[in-house]
Design an enzyme around this catalytic site. Structure first.
Site, short mmCIF file in Angstrom:
data_model
loop_
_atom_site.label_atom_id
_atom_site.label_comp_id
_atom_site.label_asym_id
_atom_site.label_seq_id
_atom_site.Cartn_x
_atom_site.Cartn_y
_atom_site.Cartn_z
N ILE A 276 -2.54 11.98 -13.40
CA ILE A 276 -2.30 10.58 -13.93
C ILE A 276 -4.34 9.80 -13.44
O ILE A 276 -4.48 10.18 -12.56
CB ILE A 276 -1.34 9.28 -13.19
CG1 ILE A 276 -0.29 9.85 -12.68
CG2 ILE A 276 -1.72 8.04 -13.55
CD1 ILE A 276 0.81 10.41 -14.27
N ASN B 26 4.76 3.59 -3.14
CA ASN B 26 3.59 4.26 -3.41
C ASN B 26 2.66 4.55 -2.99
O ASN B 26 1.64 5.13 -3.29
CB ASN B 26 3.63 3.11 -5.14
CG ASN B 26 2.44 3.77 -5.68
OD1 ASN B 26 1.64 4.38 -6.45
ND2 ASN B 26 1.06 2.96 -5.20
N LYS C 124 5.00 15.35 0.63
CA LYS C 124 5.06 14.61 -1.16
C LYS C 124 6.97 15.25 -0.52
O LYS C 124 7.63 14.88 -1.58
CB LYS C 124 4.37 15.42 -2.20
CG LYS C 124 3.22 13.99 -2.01
CD LYS C 124 3.36 12.36 -2.81
CE LYS C 124 2.22 12.02 -2.74
NZ LYS C 124 3.52 10.38 -1.93
N ALA D 49 2.77 18.97 1.32
CA ALA D 49 4.04 18.43 2.59
C ALA D 49 4.95 17.51 2.51
O ALA D 49 6.16 17.47 2.62
CB ALA D 49 3.26 19.23 4.17
N GLY E 252 0.87 -0.57 -1.72
CA GLY E 252 -0.18 0.05 -2.50
C GLY E 252 -0.39 -0.53 -3.68
O GLY E 252 -0.81 0.44 -4.00
N ALA E 253 -0.63 -1.60 -4.18
CA ALA E 253 -0.43 -1.81 -5.55
C ALA E 253 -2.09 -2.81 -5.90
O ALA E 253 -2.13 -3.24 -6.99
CB ALA E 253 0.55 -3.01 -5.78
N TYR F 47 -0.94 17.07 1.29
CA TYR F 47 -0.48 16.38 0.33
C TYR F 47 1.15 16.67 0.12
O TYR F 47 1.53 16.49 -0.29
CB TYR F 47 -2.01 16.23 -0.69
CG TYR F 47 -1.23 15.42 -1.18
CD1 TYR F 47 -1.21 13.94 -1.76
CD2 TYR F 47 -0.72 15.78 -2.77
CE1 TYR F 47 -0.67 12.94 -3.10
CE2 TYR F 47 -0.53 14.70 -3.73
CZ TYR F 47 -0.42 13.00 -3.86
OH TYR F 47 -0.04 12.50 -4.62
P1 NAP Z 1 -5.30 5.21 -5.48
O1 NAP Z 1 -6.13 4.63 -6.72
O2 NAP Z 1 -6.17 6.00 -4.92
O3 NAP Z 1 -4.62 3.67 -5.16
C1 NAP Z 1 -3.88 4.27 -3.59
C2 NAP Z 1 -3.29 2.83 -2.96
O4 NAP Z 1 -2.67 2.85 -2.11
C3 NAP Z 1 -4.64 1.73 -2.88
O5 NAP Z 1 -3.70 0.60 -3.68
C4 NAP Z 1 -5.36 1.91 -1.98
O6 NAP Z 1 -5.01 0.25 -0.70
C5 NAP Z 1 -3.07 2.52 -1.30
N1 NAP Z 1 -3.10 2.88 -0.02
C6 NAP Z 1 -3.92 3.22 -0.18
N2 NAP Z 1 -3.93 3.90 1.96
C7 NAP Z 1 -3.01 2.57 2.08
C8 NAP Z 1 -2.57 2.88 3.57
N3 NAP Z 1 -2.61 3.39 4.23
N4 NAP Z 1 -1.89 1.28 3.52
C9 NAP Z 1 -1.32 1.13 3.11
N5 NAP Z 1 -1.85 1.16 1.15
C10 NAP Z 1 -2.46 2.12 1.68
O7 NAP Z 1 -4.17 6.21 -6.06
P2 NAP Z 1 -3.22 6.48 -7.18
O8 NAP Z 1 -4.26 7.79 -7.51
O9 NAP Z 1 -2.78 4.57 -7.76
O10 NAP Z 1 -1.98 7.31 -6.26
C11 NAP Z 1 -0.63 6.08 -6.28
C12 NAP Z 1 0.73 7.24 -5.40
O11 NAP Z 1 0.69 8.09 -6.39
C13 NAP Z 1 -0.30 7.55 -4.44
O12 NAP Z 1 1.46 8.05 -4.04
C14 NAP Z 1 0.06 9.40 -4.70
O13 NAP Z 1 0.14 10.37 -3.91
C15 NAP Z 1 0.78 9.17 -6.47
N6 NAP Z 1 0.52 10.58 -7.24
C16 NAP Z 1 -0.53 10.23 -8.17
C17 NAP Z 1 -1.64 10.93 -8.84
C18 NAP Z 1 -2.68 10.77 -9.99
O14 NAP Z 1 -2.17 11.93 -10.66
N7 NAP Z 1 -3.15 10.41 -9.28
C19 NAP Z 1 -0.09 12.03 -8.76
C20 NAP Z 1 0.34 12.24 -8.18
C21 NAP Z 1 1.34 11.43 -7.12
P3 NAP Z 1 -6.72 0.03 -1.33
O15 NAP Z 1 -7.12 0.02 -2.92
O16 NAP Z 1 -6.74 -1.21 -0.45
O17 NAP Z 1 -7.35 1.30 -0.51
#
Ligand code: NAP
Length: 248
Positions: free
Chosen positions: A189, A91, A160, A158, A13-14, A156
């Site tokens: 974030i 991720n 994590k 659960a 997921g990058a 979500y």
């Molecule tokens: P984001 O901007 O929504 O990006 C999500 C990424 O995951 C994208 O690259 C997406 O790919 C990919 N993805 C989603 N579903 C997928 C699947 N089924 N298979 C493969 N790739 C998939 O999210 P983010 O905020 O960067 O979050 C990244 C991680 O950090 C997540 O695990 C999230 O739970 C965790 N997190 C985030 C926050 C926050 O505040 N943002 C806080 C705590 C934890 P596509 O672009 O191709 O859809």
């Protein structure tokens, strides 16, 4: 000297958000990068090029992280293309927020499959290679709500919390083989995932952050680089918060 020269990283997921920050941080420290995305192919291609501009090998793979068979194939391909697998960052993640009263079975299943089963998929498919190498650093991107819980995020939180339990179990199981497993728990974030929150929700989050700002993908990437590197070689089985002091 770069911290991660000669190391190969797999990051799920990058194509955007925290994941794209992580691959950039790892590439700047000399790691070769295999990364995945689900549907953002143009963004993934641009990131692949940006990573290559740091002089490292980089390749994007389209993958639904929830699918075990696809994951196994891609991990095998990464090992064949890159020669080893030293750093794994799980991720990829989604939210499908709703109060339990309104949460559908689909929203529960989708979040558990994408956020939690995906971690099993990648670690299971990589385990043989890591055992053969007798080394590896697995990093799972969790969330502070995996510990605290959050109204409207039962699925979500659960997923994590499950990730945190998986992290500690794998650390205990594989530590004697030189393989480490840790989780990083971000707070608030600023990415597309949090863009959808209302002004009131954002203000509520920010009011509870002692450092008085939302985090950046780079804030998470900096810890990923440290946990990926040999500088953290005595750290395993931990869930480390990166949240501006929100969770203390
Ligand atoms: P984001 O901007 O929504 O990006 C999500 C990424 O995951 C994208 O690259 C997406 O790919 C990919 N993805 C989603 N579903 C997928 C699947 N089924 N298979 C493969 N790739 C998939 O999210 P983010 O905020 O960067 O979050 C990244 C991680 O950090 C997540 O695990 C999230 O739970 C965790 N997190 C985030 C926050 C926050 O505040 N943002 C806080 C705590 C934890 P596509 O672009 O191709 O859809």
């Amino acid at each position: 000297m770069k911290l991660l020269g000669n190391k190969v990283a797999f990051v799920s997921g990058a194509s955007r958000g925290i994941g794209s920050g992580i691959v950039l941080g790892l590439a700047k420290q000399g790691a070769s990068i295999a990364f995945t995305y689900r549907s953002s192919s143009a963004e993934a291609e641009a990131i692949e090029k940006e990573l290559q501009s740091y002089g490292v090998k980089a390749k994007a793979f389209q993958l639904d992280a929830a699918n075990y068979e696809q994951t196994e194939k891609i991990i095998q391909q990464v090992i064949a293309d890159f020669g080893s697998l030293d750093i794994i960052v799980n991720n990829a993640g989604i939210t499908k927020d709703n109060l339990l009263m309104r949460m559908t079975e689909e929203a529960w299943d989708e979040v558990m499959q994408t956020n939690l089963k995906s971690v099993f998929n990648v670690v299971k498919a990589s385990q043989r290679q890591l055992l053969k190498q007798r080394s590896g650093s697995i990093i799972n991107i969790s969330s502070v709500v995996g510990d605290s819980g959050n109204a409207g995020q039962a699925n979500y939180a659960a997923s994590k919390a499950g990730m945190n339990g998986f992290t500690k179990s794998v650390a205990k199981e594989l530590g004697s083989r030189g393989i480490r497993c840790n989780a990083i728990a971000p707070g608030f974030i600023e990415t597309e995932m949090t863009q959808g929150l209302s002004k009131e929700q954002k203000e509520m989050w920010l009011a509870n952050i002692p450092l008085k700002r939302g985090g950046t993908p780079e804030d998470i990437a900096n810890l990923v680089v440290f946990i990926a590197s040999d500088m953290s070689s005595y750290i395993t089985g931990q869930v480390i918060n990166v949240c501006g002091g929100m969770q203390t």
